[in-house]
Write an enzyme that holds these catalytic residues in place. Structure first.
Site, PDB file in Angstrom:
ATOM      1  N   GLY A   7       0.764  -1.092   0.014  1.00  0.00           N
ATOM      2  CA  GLY A   7       0.006  -0.282   0.067  1.00  0.00           C
ATOM      3  C   GLY A   7       0.735   1.276   0.042  1.00  0.00           C
ATOM      4  CB  ALA A   8       4.324   2.015  -0.810  1.00  0.00           C
ATOM      5  N   GLY A  11      -1.423   7.555   0.026  1.00  0.00           N
ATOM      6  CA  GLY A  11      -1.535   7.865   1.542  1.00  0.00           C
ATOM      7  C   GLY A  11      -0.478   7.816   2.594  1.00  0.00           C
ATOM      8  CB  ILE A  12      -0.496   6.133   5.757  1.00  0.00           C
ATOM      9  CG1 ILE A  12      -1.711   6.877   6.275  1.00  0.00           C
ATOM     10  CG2 ILE A  12       0.445   5.737   6.798  1.00  0.00           C
ATOM     11  CD1 ILE A  12      -2.704   6.348   7.110  1.00  0.00           C
ATOM     12  N   GLY A  13       1.228   5.045   3.284  1.00  0.00           N
ATOM     13  CA  GLY A  13       2.196   4.068   2.809  1.00  0.00           C
ATOM     14  C   GLY A  13       3.101   4.884   2.067  1.00  0.00           C
ATOM     15  CB  SER A 135      -8.264   1.698  12.243  1.00  0.00           C
ATOM     16  OG  SER A 135      -9.288   2.698  12.564  1.00  0.00           O
ATOM     17  CE1 TYR A 161     -10.424  -0.029   7.513  1.00  0.00           C
ATOM     18  CE2 TYR A 161     -11.345   1.156   9.396  1.00  0.00           C
ATOM     19  CZ  TYR A 161     -10.298   0.889   8.493  1.00  0.00           C
ATOM     20  OH  TYR A 161      -9.080   1.731   8.730  1.00  0.00           O
TER      21      TYR A 161
END
Ligand SMILES: NC(=O)c1ccc[n+]([C@@H]2O[C@H](COP(=O)([O-])OP(=O)(O)OC[C@H]3O[C@@H](n4cnc5c(N)ncnc54)[C@H](OP(=O)(O)O)[C@@H]3O)[C@@H](O)[C@H]2O)c1
Length: 277
Positions: A7-8, A11-13, A135, A161
């Site tokens: 997930g890079a 966003g965060i990744g 989360s 989720y």
């Protein structure tokens, strides 16, 4: 030192990758969109570009997860850090080609399989760390282990989720329980409420609240800080398996600390993934 991150491409990744590229000699970028990954790699200096290895993975396609792990194994004899960051919240119930509910597959099962396949490499490292981006939503988890794939329950975007984010913490703790004596470290974290692509495709009450919260959200760069902290620093052994917020260990929900829940999750996940394990 080498590192692999999912997930890079957003966003965060993406922000974690942009920071960690300076601290690692080799970085495996596990993503389903090669163009997005390459566009990010192009922004790096020529020196840093040489450190990056793109590996195709779709966490909703278990054959691709197995192939990704095999590819990494063909390129290195050890893995120092694995960041299981990819994930998301989904608008509608969707079943993957492997027959898994999408939220379960993309947030938990894909990473469960990937981590298990990479364990031999991780256990050869002197550092051997797995980081799971969970989360605070995990506190709302309400799991039925007889229906982990949600075959019997009606769809709830946030409910599904919350469960998978609880699974991230349970899985992290199981890894320490099973492999901590062999040197494996594993941590879960809450990144904050972060302005990314997350939540963009949801509908209903969650979507309304998410849009309302938008002006108060932190940036992706700020949201990546706990991930970066855990990846770069030596964490006190007494915090192995802990859940972090703002780079500090905090107490997760009672369910997240439940031994019986983590055992059930481990066994059910293995059962569902038997064909690929
Ligand atoms: N944003 C928040 O406020 C917040 C709060 C708590 C936790 N989190 C967690 O933080 C993590 C990162 O989310 P984010 O906020 O940075 O969201 P994001 O901008 O939507 O990034 C999600 C990343 O996951 C990848 N991804 C999604 N499904 C995938 C799949 N099936 N296979 C491979 N990659 C997949 C995406 O790839 P593509 O680029 O190809 O789409 C993207 O790189 C998630 O685990 C999320 O649950 C976020």
């Amino acid at each position: 030192m080498n590192i692999a991150i999912t997930g890079a491409t957003s966003g965060i990744g993406e922000q974690a990758l942009k920071s960690l590229i300076h601290d690692f000699e080799q970085i495996f970028i596990l993503a389903r969109n090669e163009k997005k990954a390459n566009d990010i790699i192009q922004e790096f200096s020529k020196e840093d570009q040489k450190k990056c290895i793109f590996i195709y993975i779709d966490l909703a396609d278990m054959d691709s997860v197995v192939k990704a792990a095999e590819k990494i194994s063909s390129k290195t004899d050890h893995l120092d850090v694995l960041i299981n960051n990819a994930g998301g919240i989904f608008k509608e119930k969707e079943i993957t080609k492997d027959g898994f509910e999408m939220s379960l597959s993309a947030n938990h099962l894909g990473h469960y399989l990937l981590t298990n396949k990479l364990l031999p490499l991780l256990l050869k490292s002197k550092v051997s760390k797995v980081i799971h981006v969970s989360s605070e939503a995990h506190r709302m988890g309400n799991v039925n282990f007889n229906d982990l794939n949600y075959d019997k329950r009606s769809f709830s975007s946030f409910g599904f989720y919350a469960n998978v984010k609880l699974f991230n913490i349970l899985f992290s703790k199981s890894l320490v329980e099973k492999f901590g004596s062999e040197g494996l470290k594993s941590y879960a974290l809450h990144p904050g409420v972060v302005k990314t692509n997350f939540g963009q495709e949801t509908a209903g009450a969650f979507s309304f609240l998410w849009k309302l919260a938008s002006p108060f959200m932190i940036t992706a760069e700020q949201g990546a800080q706990t991930t970066i902290y855990l990846a770069k620093n030596k964490i006190d052994d007494k915090h192995n398996g802990a859940y972090f917020k703002k780079s500090k260990p905090v107490t997760p929900s009672r369910s997240a600390n439940s031994k019986s829940m983590r055992d059930k999750l481990w066994n059910k996940s293995s059962e569902l993934l038997e064909k690929w394990m």
